[in-house]
Design a protein around this motif. Structure first.
Motif, PDB file in Angstrom:
ATOM      1  N   UNK A  92       0.886  -1.030  -0.010  1.00  0.00           N
ATOM      2  CA  UNK A  92       0.045  -0.192  -0.040  1.00  0.00           C
ATOM      3  C   UNK A  92       0.900   1.151   0.175  1.00  0.00           C
ATOM      4  N   UNK A  93       0.455   2.120  -0.692  1.00  0.00           N
ATOM      5  CA  UNK A  93       1.110   3.608  -0.823  1.00  0.00           C
ATOM      6  C   UNK A  93       0.016   4.542  -0.945  1.00  0.00           C
ATOM      7  N   UNK A  94      -0.420   5.283  -0.010  1.00  0.00           N
ATOM      8  CA  UNK A  94      -1.336   6.192  -0.119  1.00  0.00           C
ATOM      9  C   UNK A  94      -2.676   5.665  -0.631  1.00  0.00           C
ATOM     10  N   UNK A  95      -3.236   4.712   0.025  1.00  0.00           N
ATOM     11  CA  UNK A  95      -4.244   3.969  -0.200  1.00  0.00           C
ATOM     12  C   UNK A  95      -4.298   3.151  -1.570  1.00  0.00           C
ATOM     13  N   UNK A  96      -3.220   3.211  -2.298  1.00  0.00           N
ATOM     14  CA  UNK A  96      -3.320   2.403  -3.550  1.00  0.00           C
ATOM     15  C   UNK A  96      -2.418   1.083  -3.464  1.00  0.00           C
ATOM     16  N   UNK A  97      -2.916  -0.195  -3.973  1.00  0.00           N
ATOM     17  CA  UNK A  97      -2.083  -1.193  -3.892  1.00  0.00           C
ATOM     18  C   UNK A  97      -1.130  -1.368  -5.026  1.00  0.00           C
ATOM     19  N   UNK A  98       0.037  -1.770  -4.840  1.00  0.00           N
ATOM     20  CA  UNK A  98       0.995  -1.646  -5.930  1.00  0.00           C
ATOM     21  C   UNK A  98       2.151  -2.863  -5.478  1.00  0.00           C
ATOM     22  N   UNK A 185      15.308   7.748  -1.792  1.00  0.00           N
ATOM     23  CA  UNK A 185      15.422   8.481  -3.073  1.00  0.00           C
ATOM     24  C   UNK A 185      15.855   9.873  -2.702  1.00  0.00           C
ATOM     25  N   UNK A 186      16.118  10.566  -1.711  1.00  0.00           N
ATOM     26  CA  UNK A 186      16.471  11.965  -1.530  1.00  0.00           C
ATOM     27  C   UNK A 186      17.926  11.953  -1.087  1.00  0.00           C
ATOM     28  N   UNK A 187      18.525  10.849  -1.182  1.00  0.00           N
ATOM     29  CA  UNK A 187      19.976  10.917  -1.008  1.00  0.00           C
ATOM     30  C   UNK A 187      20.708  11.650  -1.815  1.00  0.00           C
ATOM     31  N   UNK A 188      20.448  11.829  -3.167  1.00  0.00           N
ATOM     32  CA  UNK A 188      21.253  12.728  -4.070  1.00  0.00           C
ATOM     33  C   UNK A 188      21.496  14.222  -3.760  1.00  0.00           C
ATOM     34  N   UNK A 189      20.008  14.532  -2.896  1.00  0.00           N
ATOM     35  CA  UNK A 189      20.156  16.176  -2.594  1.00  0.00           C
ATOM     36  C   UNK A 189      21.068  16.204  -1.291  1.00  0.00           C
ATOM     37  N   UNK A 190      21.344  15.183  -0.403  1.00  0.00           N
ATOM     38  CA  UNK A 190      21.909  15.347   0.671  1.00  0.00           C
ATOM     39  C   UNK A 190      23.399  14.911   0.680  1.00  0.00           C
ATOM     40  N   UNK A 191      23.895  14.021  -0.367  1.00  0.00           N
ATOM     41  CA  UNK A 191      25.182  13.814  -0.394  1.00  0.00           C
ATOM     42  C   UNK A 191      25.454  13.421  -1.996  1.00  0.00           C
ATOM     43  N   UNK A 192      26.322  14.281  -2.468  1.00  0.00           N
ATOM     44  CA  UNK A 192      26.664  14.247  -3.910  1.00  0.00           C
ATOM     45  C   UNK A 192      27.399  13.167  -4.103  1.00  0.00           C
ATOM     46  N   UNK A 193      28.076  12.614  -3.193  1.00  0.00           N
ATOM     47  CA  UNK A 193      29.278  11.585  -3.439  1.00  0.00           C
ATOM     48  C   UNK A 193      28.435  10.267  -3.724  1.00  0.00           C
ATOM     49  N   UNK A 194      27.091  10.210  -3.378  1.00  0.00           N
ATOM     50  CA  UNK A 194      26.444   8.899  -3.316  1.00  0.00           C
ATOM     51  C   UNK A 194      25.180   9.206  -4.298  1.00  0.00           C
ATOM     52  N   UNK A 195      25.102   8.259  -5.380  1.00  0.00           N
ATOM     53  CA  UNK A 195      24.075   8.469  -6.387  1.00  0.00           C
ATOM     54  C   UNK A 195      23.276   6.858  -6.325  1.00  0.00           C
ATOM     55  N   UNK A 196      21.807   7.480  -5.789  1.00  0.00           N
ATOM     56  CA  UNK A 196      21.032   6.014  -5.848  1.00  0.00           C
ATOM     57  C   UNK A 196      20.345   5.879  -7.223  1.00  0.00           C
ATOM     58  N   UNK A 197      20.974   5.288  -8.244  1.00  0.00           N
ATOM     59  CA  UNK A 197      20.348   4.987  -9.459  1.00  0.00           C
ATOM     60  C   UNK A 197      19.234   4.091  -9.544  1.00  0.00           C
ATOM     61  N   UNK A 203       7.910   5.551  -7.410  1.00  0.00           N
ATOM     62  CA  UNK A 203       7.818   6.011  -6.095  1.00  0.00           C
ATOM     63  C   UNK A 203       8.725   5.579  -5.220  1.00  0.00           C
ATOM     64  N   UNK A 204       9.100   6.677  -4.147  1.00  0.00           N
ATOM     65  CA  UNK A 204       9.876   6.112  -2.914  1.00  0.00           C
ATOM     66  C   UNK A 204       9.042   5.169  -2.103  1.00  0.00           C
ATOM     67  N   UNK A 205       9.675   4.574  -1.307  1.00  0.00           N
ATOM     68  CA  UNK A 205       9.156   3.773   0.070  1.00  0.00           C
ATOM     69  C   UNK A 205       9.705   4.180   1.050  1.00  0.00           C
TER      70      UNK A 205
END
Length: 284
Positions: A92-98, A185-197, A203-205
């Motif tokens: 579930x994510x925001x009431x939607x099953x996926x 998913x937000x790590x690229x905005x926090x640490x430029x040395x780490x890239x979560x491709x 969507x993020x979990x």
């Protein structure tokens, strides 16, 4: 000079084996007990806010997942196993099953891989593109799931009922860590040395969408300690029982060796002949 039975070479070897096995089991039990106590002491610590640590420093490939490792922020370097991607439905994510999208990640410095939850997607057809090549990841550690009554009806497909190691291991040709990584998913905005491709079109979990951790996770160490101490007691019992049996055996052998010889019974034929001679003499 006669050597006491419990000081003979064979007995000395048995003593060494008994002491080593018993001591090792007791020590391992104490280690597990200390781990259990540490888990209780750290239960109130907010692990999410800790600075990220390398995965290889937090948990080893063959180590069981500990309660203090739940939601630990970690980093990992390695290579995506592109063709080792599976999907977990009914998320579930925001009431939607996926579905959760999980791809195996070979960790540098080990021969093991860790399942990585790359994100959430409502429909898996067509399958989202999986990442390739080397990567440096960051996210949160989570223990495997293990709900009863949820078997994998078709282990040959790429859909599994839950994030359970018994199901995941069938989709990868190497050992797995004892937990999985929830990608940030937000790590690229926090640490430029780490890239979560590998999060494109997903969507993020976050941690609020992860099933609650079993309350028994930390108690496993306590049970492991009990098991080790039971083994120590068993080894000690076998050792002492062997010593007792050896002493009794030698005593019985010595008693039989020095016991006075019993009088030899007279042959039946000689007794009969003597009786006949006695009767003959009486008749005469």
């Amino acid at each position: 000079m006669k050597i006491p039975v419990l000081l003979r070479p064979v007995a000395l070897g048995a003593h060494v084996a008994g002491i080593v096995l018993s001591s090792a089991a007791v020590g391992l039990g104490l280690w597990q007990l200390n781990t259990w106590e540490d888990r209780r002491d750290d239960a109130s610590t907010e692990r999410i806010e800790r600075s990220a640590e390398p995965l290889v420093d937090v948990i080893g490939p063959d180590q069981p997942f500990q309660k203090d490792q739940v939601a630990r922020s970690v980093t990992a370097q390695g290579e995506w196993l592109t063709d080792r991607t599976v999907y977990v439905p009914d998320r579930d994510r925001d009431g939607v099953e996926g579905h959760w999208v999980i791809t195996m990640f070979a960790v540098d410095g080990s021969e093991s891989a860790i399942p990585v939850v790359r994100g959430w997607i409502e429909e898996i057809d067509p399958r989202p593109v999986a990442p390739t090549g080397q990567a440096s990841l960051a996210g949160w550690l989570q223990p495997p799931e293990g709900k009863a009554g949820m078997p994998d009806d078709d282990p040959t497909d790429d859909v599994i009922p839950q994030v359970r190691m018994a199901d995941l291991v069938q989709h990868v040709d190497r050992d797995l860590y004892g937990g999985y990584l929830l990608l940030d998913h937000d790590i690229q905005d926090v640490d430029a040395s780490t890239s979560n491709g590998g999060v494109e079109s997903l969507e993020s979990v976050d941690l609020t969408q992860v099933p609650e951790v079993s309350a028994t996770t930390g108690w496993r160490n306590f049970l492991y300690a009990m098991e080790w101490w039971i083994f120590a007691g068993f080894a000690l019992f076998i050792w002492l029982r062997w010593c007792r049996d050896e002493v009794l055996r030698v005593r019985e052998e010595e008693a039989a060796q020095y016991a006075p010889a019993e009088p030899t019974a007279e042959p039946v034929e000689a007794v009969d002949e003597r009786r006949e001679d006695t009767h003959a003499a009486t008749d005469a």
